[in-house]
Structure formats: C-alpha cells, structure tokens
Design an enzyme around this catalytic site. Structure first.
Site, PDB file in Angstrom:
ATOM      1  N   GLU A  25      31.112   8.809 -10.960  1.00 35.68           N
ATOM      2  CA  GLU A  25      31.953   8.907  -9.772  1.00 35.68           C
ATOM      3  C   GLU A  25      32.800   7.651  -9.709  1.00 35.68           C
ATOM      4  O   GLU A  25      32.234   6.560  -9.827  1.00 35.68           O
ATOM      5  CB  GLU A  25      31.098   8.999  -8.497  1.00 35.68           C
ATOM      6  CG  GLU A  25      30.479  10.360  -8.320  1.00 35.68           C
ATOM      7  CD  GLU A  25      29.497  10.447  -7.154  1.00 35.68           C
ATOM      8  OE1 GLU A  25      29.421   9.494  -6.360  1.00 35.68           O
ATOM      9  OE2 GLU A  25      28.815  11.452  -7.059  1.00 35.68           O
ATOM     10  N   THR A  58      24.736  18.892  -4.991  1.00 33.48           N
ATOM     11  CA  THR A  58      25.145  17.948  -3.934  1.00 33.48           C
ATOM     12  C   THR A  58      24.166  16.768  -3.904  1.00 33.48           C
ATOM     13  O   THR A  58      24.164  16.014  -2.939  1.00 33.48           O
ATOM     14  CB  THR A  58      25.146  18.616  -2.539  1.00 33.48           C
ATOM     15  OG1 THR A  58      23.853  19.173  -2.307  1.00 33.48           O
ATOM     16  CG2 THR A  58      26.212  19.670  -2.402  1.00 33.48           C
ATOM     17  N   ARG A  80       7.801  19.687  -6.845  1.00 31.42           N
ATOM     18  CA  ARG A  80       6.572  19.048  -7.329  1.00 31.42           C
ATOM     19  C   ARG A  80       5.356  19.634  -6.604  1.00 31.42           C
ATOM     20  O   ARG A  80       4.316  19.823  -7.179  1.00 31.42           O
ATOM     21  CB  ARG A  80       6.640  17.540  -7.084  1.00 31.42           C
ATOM     22  CG  ARG A  80       7.568  16.839  -8.038  1.00 31.42           C
ATOM     23  CD  ARG A  80       7.652  15.386  -7.711  1.00 31.42           C
ATOM     24  NE  ARG A  80       8.010  15.173  -6.294  1.00 31.42           N
ATOM     25  CZ  ARG A  80       8.362  14.017  -5.785  1.00 31.42           C
ATOM     26  NH1 ARG A  80       8.399  12.967  -6.556  1.00 31.42           N
ATOM     27  NH2 ARG A  80       8.697  13.886  -4.519  1.00 31.42           N
ATOM     28  N   ARG A 134      22.799  14.280  -6.873  1.00 29.63           N
ATOM     29  CA  ARG A 134      23.362  13.126  -7.582  1.00 29.63           C
ATOM     30  C   ARG A 134      23.923  13.621  -8.912  1.00 29.63           C
ATOM     31  O   ARG A 134      23.300  14.444  -9.602  1.00 29.63           O
ATOM     32  CB  ARG A 134      22.279  12.074  -7.866  1.00 29.63           C
ATOM     33  CG  ARG A 134      21.874  11.224  -6.672  1.00 29.63           C
ATOM     34  CD  ARG A 134      22.979  10.274  -6.192  1.00 29.63           C
ATOM     35  NE  ARG A 134      22.585   9.449  -5.067  1.00 29.63           N
ATOM     36  CZ  ARG A 134      22.775   9.755  -3.783  1.00 29.63           C
ATOM     37  NH1 ARG A 134      23.365  10.888  -3.457  1.00 29.63           N
ATOM     38  NH2 ARG A 134      22.404   8.928  -2.824  1.00 29.63           N
ATOM     39  N   HIS A 163      31.945  13.434  -3.165  1.00 31.01           N
ATOM     40  CA  HIS A 163      30.723  12.906  -2.539  1.00 31.01           C
ATOM     41  C   HIS A 163      30.898  12.759  -1.019  1.00 31.01           C
ATOM     42  O   HIS A 163      30.780  11.662  -0.474  1.00 31.01           O
ATOM     43  CB  HIS A 163      30.323  11.574  -3.186  1.00 31.01           C
ATOM     44  CG  HIS A 163      28.871  11.245  -3.008  1.00 31.01           C
ATOM     45  ND1 HIS A 163      28.134  10.571  -3.950  1.00 31.01           N
ATOM     46  CD2 HIS A 163      27.992  11.494  -1.998  1.00 31.01           C
ATOM     47  CE1 HIS A 163      26.894  10.410  -3.531  1.00 31.01           C
ATOM     48  NE2 HIS A 163      26.784  10.970  -2.330  1.00 31.01           N
ATOM     49  N   ILE A 164      31.177  13.890  -0.378  1.00 32.17           N
ATOM     50  CA  ILE A 164      31.372  13.879   1.082  1.00 32.17           C
ATOM     51  C   ILE A 164      30.252  14.616   1.805  1.00 32.17           C
ATOM     52  O   ILE A 164      30.404  15.014   2.961  1.00 32.17           O
ATOM     53  CB  ILE A 164      32.718  14.522   1.484  1.00 32.17           C
ATOM     54  CG1 ILE A 164      32.808  15.959   0.947  1.00 32.17           C
ATOM     55  CG2 ILE A 164      33.896  13.683   1.038  1.00 32.17           C
ATOM     56  CD1 ILE A 164      33.504  16.892   1.891  1.00 32.17           C
ATOM     57  N   GLY A 165      29.123  14.802   1.123  1.00 28.11           N
ATOM     58  CA  GLY A 165      28.033  15.605   1.693  1.00 28.11           C
ATOM     59  C   GLY A 165      27.740  15.296   3.157  1.00 28.11           C
ATOM     60  O   GLY A 165      27.649  16.203   3.987  1.00 28.11           O
ATOM     61  N   GLY A 185      13.404  20.303  -0.206  1.00 27.49           N
ATOM     62  CA  GLY A 185      12.997  19.389   0.856  1.00 27.49           C
ATOM     63  C   GLY A 185      13.858  19.652   2.077  1.00 27.49           C
ATOM     64  O   GLY A 185      14.187  20.801   2.397  1.00 27.49           O
ATOM     65  N   ARG A 186      14.300  18.572   2.728  1.00 28.30           N
ATOM     66  CA  ARG A 186      15.049  18.717   3.982  1.00 28.30           C
ATOM     67  C   ARG A 186      16.384  19.431   3.788  1.00 28.30           C
ATOM     68  O   ARG A 186      16.726  20.379   4.501  1.00 28.30           O
ATOM     69  CB  ARG A 186      15.281  17.329   4.602  1.00 28.30           C
ATOM     70  CG  ARG A 186      14.025  16.669   5.137  1.00 28.30           C
ATOM     71  CD  ARG A 186      14.284  15.219   5.482  1.00 28.30           C
ATOM     72  NE  ARG A 186      14.523  14.447   4.284  1.00 28.30           N
ATOM     73  CZ  ARG A 186      13.791  13.387   3.897  1.00 28.30           C
ATOM     74  NH1 ARG A 186      12.798  12.979   4.647  1.00 28.30           N
ATOM     75  NH2 ARG A 186      14.070  12.744   2.786  1.00 28.30           N
ATOM     76  N   ILE A 187      17.194  18.968   2.826  1.00 29.82           N
ATOM     77  CA  ILE A 187      18.538  19.547   2.655  1.00 29.82           C
ATOM     78  C   ILE A 187      18.442  20.950   2.054  1.00 29.82           C
ATOM     79  O   ILE A 187      19.112  21.884   2.502  1.00 29.82           O
ATOM     80  CB  ILE A 187      19.410  18.615   1.791  1.00 29.82           C
ATOM     81  CG1 ILE A 187      19.594  17.271   2.510  1.00 29.82           C
ATOM     82  CG2 ILE A 187      20.773  19.259   1.500  1.00 29.82           C
ATOM     83  CD1 ILE A 187      20.229  16.174   1.664  1.00 29.82           C
TER      84      ILE A 187
END
Ligand code: NAI
Ligand code: 3PY
Length: 327
Positions: A268, A237, A179, A239, A287-289, A156-158
């Site tokens: 986490e 990156t 999908r 979950r 978790h600093i994405g 998708g976007r990332i």
C-alpha cells in the site's frame, strides 16, 4: 510528572479534547504523509506516549530506541506492525481500538463485494471516459448473490457483521474457517465450521477477516486460488499481506476465480499501473474500511483514553499489552 503524547497523524478533535481535559500535552504531526521510523525516533525522546495511525513499523529496534515510552496507543484494531513480544519485554503498554469499527469495515467489505459482482467501479471509469455501453443485452453482465454461499476466513467481529449483512440482504449460506468455534455465529447465523480447503471449494464469496500473522501471511496464494470456484469472488478488507498479489492477478487473468474486492493491497499504496486497477471484475479502495466520521471519532476517543488510563496507572480500555505491571 510531565505527561505528553506524540500523535502521528491528524486525528478527530475528540481525542485532543480528552487529552486536554486530562492535562496531557500533545503534538500532532499534521503533514499528509506518514513519518518514517528514523524521523520519529529522535522526536519521541521528548514524549511519554505515542498514538499511532498508519503503517509505522513498531518493531523491536523501534521499541528499543523508544523504551522510555509508557504506551503505544494504536488507532486501529490491527497491530500486525507492532512487535508485541518486544513491547512486553520492554514494559511498554500497547492499546488498540476493537469493536467500534466492525460495522464500518463490514460495510466496506459488503460494498466491495457488490461492486465486484456488478463490475461497478469499472463501469464508473468507463462512464468518465465517455463510454456509455448501455442496454446491451450481453455486455456489462455481473453475478447475483441471492442464496449463494459466503465463506469467511477469520469469523470474528468484522466477519460476523459482514455475514449479518449478506444473510439479511441475500439469504446467503454461511460457512467459516477459524482457529476455534464461533458459537454465537453458529447459533445466530447458522454458520457451519469447515476446513480451509472445504471453504475454498464450496464458497461463492470468500471474505478474509483474520489478522495478518505468520500463519495468515500469503494464505491466499496460487494454491488457494486454484481450489476456489471459477465464479468465486475474493474479498480482502483485512491486510494486503494475507494474499499474494501476483498470484491474485494471475488467478483473475486466467479465470481461476471470477472477481475481487480489495480494501487492502500488497503493498500500500498499489502501483498506478497495477493490472488489478484495470480489471472489470475488480474493485479496489485505499484502505478506508473504518473511514466513517462516527467510527473514526470512536477510535480516536479510545486511543486517547488508553493513553490517559496509562498515565493514571489504570488498566487500558482495550489492551494488546496491558500496563498492569505499572499499577
Ligand atoms: N480495512 C480496514 O480498514 C480494517 C481492517 N481490519 C483488519 O481486520 C482484522 C480483523 O478484525 P476483527 O474482526 O476485529 O478481529 P477479530 O479478532 O474479532 O477476528 C479475527 C478472527 O480471525 C480468527 N483467526 C485468527 N487467525 C486465524 C487463522 N490463522 N486462521 C483462521 N482464523 C484465524 C480469530 O480466531 C478471529 O475469530 C484486523 O486484524 C485488521 O487487520 C480491521 C479494521 C479495519
Ligand atoms: O483498524 C485497523 O486495523 C485498520 O486497518 C484501520 O481501521
């Protein structure tokens, strides 16, 4: 009508400015810890909206206890911690912040990929301990990425932005499992859609960018890792719940896969004695994405605007559950 919002963590000033400019009262929880659901529920009785940053479980029980809220405004793109069906039923809008964080998160995935491939975090720790094992021709050897195959699960976007970086820097070939078909990626990046198993078998780098859903929960387990190449690097990156951490540790220890880069872990925070923290080929971040100044400002602005638009009876800037029924 009184308009007030509770903000679960300190957020960039821009969000507060937008709220002030629109006459909205707010309270910010400024302690450097996340409040529990039990702590928050009685507090929220005095508010009409909440801006959520962090792992709060916005589940059915929470929403039912706070059914007077007009919006749950997530300062994140991910909303796996929100019971969307319950919010819809209860007439509570849910907003999120997609798009503005894609570049920063893709940068984090790219950073983790490079760090894992060159054992960078491990060597940094060794230097701090005073161990400079330098110019040793057979030590500290990593992997190169030039011309290798990048497999993206959830393009998708990332994922798209990570692919751009990997193609631009290393001419990597792109395969993906989704999908649906990502026509833009096929057209612009030469992406080829394959099955999940084909992706595992063919990729030198597997990077996951799906949301955490019942279908993706522990998608990366013993069976999946066993299908990957022994020199493959796994990057997550998205979950932590998308991989089974014990299976990942075993796959790395047994040499089933070569390395891993993780911005998200399960749970986490990770325990301080987690073996992943001491593996040469593993890079872990907390978790600093999306954690850049520009991106967090942009996310905060959207989170505030979603609240403002709800109070104005307008459609959200980005909606998971639209407030349209209030218009
Ligand atoms: N580490 C961090 O700080 C951050 C983590 N994230 C995580 O990244 C995730 C992705 O964000 P975006 O790229 O903006 O989302 P997106 O919605 O643009 O992309 C996700 C892609 O995954 C695909 N997908 C969904 N379920 C699938 C499945 N079962 N199998 C294969 N493909 C599937 C979708 O079709 C979509 O193309 C978020 O949901 C969030 O959990 C996002 C931002 C920052
Ligand atoms: O946006 C998200 O989903 C995050 O994890 C933090 O930016």
């Amino acid at each position: 009508m009184r308009k007030s919002v509770y903000i679960t963590r300190t957020v960039p000033e821009i969000a507060l400015q937008h709220l002030k400019d629109n006459g909205i009262e707010y309270t910010v929880w400024t302690e450097r810890r996340h409040q529990s659901e039990e702590e928050l529920i009685p507090i929220l009785k005095d508010y009409d909206a909440i801006i959520v940053s962090g792992p709060l479980k916005v589940n059915r029980a929470f929403l039912e206890a706070c059914s007077h809220l007009r919006i749950v405004s997530m300062m994140s793109v991910g909303y796996d911690n929100v019971d969307v069906a319950a919010a819809k039923e209860l007439g509570i809008a849910v907003g999120n912040t997609p798009g503005v964080l894609s570049g920063a998160t893709a940068d984090t995935a790219f950073l983790l990929l490079l760090a894992a491939s060159r054992k960078a975090f491990h060597m940094h720790k060794e230097i701090i301990r005073g161990n400079w094992n330098f110019w040793d021709p057979t030590a500290n050897l990593g992997l190169e990425l030039k011309g290798k195959t990048l497999g993206i699960v959830g393009l998708g976007r990332i994922g798209f932005e990570l692919a751009q970086r990997c193609i631009g820097a290393y001419g990597m070939k792109l395969i993906y499992h989704n999908r649906g078909t990502n026509e833009e990626a096929e057209r612009e990046l030469g992406a080829v859609r394959v099955s999940f198993d084909e992706l595992l078998q063919q990729s030198d780098v597997v990077s996951v960018h799906t949301a955490l859903t019942p279908e993706t929960k522990e998608l990366f387990n013993k069976e999946a890792f066993s299908k990957m190449k022994p020199n493959a690097i796994f990057v997550n990156t998205a979950r932590g719940g998308i991989h089974n951490e014990a299976d990942l540790i075993a796959a790395l220890e047994n040499g089933t896969i070569w390395g891993a880069g993780l911005d998200v872990t399960n749970p986490e925070p990770m325990a301080a004695d987690n073996p992943l923290l001491n593996m040469h080929n593993v890079a872990v971040l907390p978790h600093i994405g999306s954690a850049t100044i520009d991106t967090r400002n942009a996310m905060a602005a959207i989170a505030a605007k979603n609240v403002i638009r709800t109070f104005e009876g307008k459609a959200l800037e980005h909606a998971v559950v639209e407030n349209i029924h209030r218009l």
